[in-house]
Design a protein around this motif. Structure first.
Motif, short mmCIF file in Angstrom:
data_model
loop_
_atom_site.label_atom_id
_atom_site.label_comp_id
_atom_site.label_asym_id
_atom_site.label_seq_id
_atom_site.Cartn_x
_atom_site.Cartn_y
_atom_site.Cartn_z
N HIS A 184 4.96 -9.84 8.21
CA HIS A 184 3.78 -9.13 8.70
C HIS A 184 3.95 -7.70 8.68
O HIS A 184 3.13 -6.82 8.66
N ASP A 185 5.23 -6.98 9.22
CA ASP A 185 5.51 -5.76 9.43
C ASP A 185 5.98 -5.00 8.13
O ASP A 185 6.23 -3.82 8.23
N GLY A 186 6.18 -5.73 7.20
CA GLY A 186 6.91 -5.12 5.77
C GLY A 186 5.74 -4.44 5.09
O GLY A 186 4.42 -4.16 5.26
N SER A 192 -0.05 -1.90 6.33
CA SER A 192 0.36 -0.99 5.16
C SER A 192 -0.38 0.08 4.69
O SER A 192 -1.62 -0.32 5.03
N GLY A 193 -0.13 1.11 3.89
CA GLY A 193 -1.01 2.03 3.67
C GLY A 193 -1.85 1.41 2.48
O GLY A 193 -3.19 1.72 2.27
N TYR A 237 -3.75 -8.66 3.81
CA TYR A 237 -3.12 -7.66 3.08
C TYR A 237 -4.13 -7.40 1.97
O TYR A 237 -5.05 -8.20 1.76
N GLY A 238 -4.04 -6.23 1.23
CA GLY A 238 -5.18 -5.92 -0.06
C GLY A 238 -4.56 -4.90 -0.71
O GLY A 238 -3.56 -4.29 -0.17
N CYS A 239 -5.03 -4.93 -1.88
CA CYS A 239 -4.71 -3.78 -2.83
C CYS A 239 -6.09 -3.50 -3.83
O CYS A 239 -6.92 -4.07 -3.78
#
Length: 311
Positions: A184-186, A192-193, A237-239
């Motif tokens: 989760h924190d990675g 995350s940015g 998360y996403g990208c």
């Protein structure tokens, strides 16, 4: 790389702040018997005779008990900044002479000392394991429980009870929680940015492969070769390679070839002459209509007809 001396390391303690000039007024020095307090020269000579390093100024004399005291000297040794020579002298209560009992080199409160010893198994960090390396889990690892013990994962527990077989060890609830927090924190977590700038999250992406078991709702594996391929990603998360990503209107190749205004062709143009101007002017006037035999037709009153009606 050295570290500032910690409190549990054997040191000279706060005695390093005292100097020989303050020794007479120091409370610890006031309790030292005279025969021990006067043994400064004896203590210095003992360190010099040892031959392990130069001896600096006398710092303080401290009483250890009724029959012994410690003399502290600055250690003028290269690489031992802040260290002190400690010489313990002793004398019987009725004796008029002291003898050297012990000599030691101890770090002061601001001395540079080696860091605390770290066992080998605690030095390994994520990413240190290489091909051919062996890294067994430590004994009684809280991340693992025997395979026959219920670990809180419904899918694993049900199979273990029904079949009675399984792996010798499985991940405990604590082990799963640690892994989930780490993921989760990675770099592939929701904070995350990349995730904050993404058009969508992984739980709605066609390339998202959810994990099985207790982590099913929070984590999966990315199957997009152009994104975090093969990595465990958080559901939030996403990208930019999300399966529902679309290009903005007007993006892509233009419909027509671009006009290159940097390329031009030189053409020579001549200025018009008076004859050209007269020709242009005469072409703008209407010629008279011709009658039979090529003569201009005559209108009323004998005037030549221009072929233009007055109506």
């Amino acid at each position: 790389m050295g570290a500032v001396n910690s409190v549990d390391y054997p040191t000279a303690g706060d005695r390093a702040v005292a100097s020989s000039a303050d020794a007479a007024t120091d409370p610890a020095a006031a309790d030292v018997p005279r025969v021990l307090a006067d043994a400064v020269t004896l203590a210095r000579a003992a360190v010099v005779e040892l031959g392990e390093g130069a001896v600096g100024d006398h710092l303080v004399t401290v009483s250890e008990d009724d029959a012994s005291a410690s003399h502290y000297f600055a250690a003028d040794i290269q690489g031992y900044r802040g260290w002190q020579w400690v010489v313990v002298v002793a004398a019987a209560p009725d004796s008029d002479a002291a003898t050297v009992s012990e000599i030691a080199l101890l770090p002061g409160v601001d001395a540079l000392v080696a860091p605390q010893w770290t066992p080998w198994e605690e030095r390994v960090r994520p990413g240190d394991l290489g091909p051919g390396d062996l890294l067994p889990p430590p004994a009684d690892d809280p991340r693992l429980v025997p395979g026959y013990v219920a670990n809180g994962d419904p899918e694993v527990d049900e199979v273990a009870w029904e079949v009675g077989l399984g792996r010798r060890q499985v991940m405990s609830r604590e082990g799963r929680d640690l892994a989930a927090q780490r993921w989760h924190d990675g770099d592939h977590g929701p904070g995350s940015g990349m995730a904050k700038a993404a058009p969508g999250t992984c739980d709605g992406c066609g390339f998202y492969l959810p994990l099985a078991g207790a982590l099913h709702g929070e984590f999966g594996v990315c199957g997009n070769a152009f994104a975090a391929d093969g990595a465990v990603v958080h559901a939030h998360y996403g990208c930019g390679a999300h399966s529902d990503t679309s290009l903005p209107t007007g993006a892509g190749s233009p419909a027509y070839d671009p006009y290159d205004d940097g390329a031009f062709e030189s053409v020579t143009v001549q200025a018009p002459t008076h004859a050209d101007e007269a020709a242009v002017s005469g072409a703008g006037q209407t010629a008279p209509s011709m009658g039979t035999g090529g003569a201009p037709s005559m209108g009323t009153g004998g005037a030549p007809s221009t072929g233009t009606s007055d109506d």
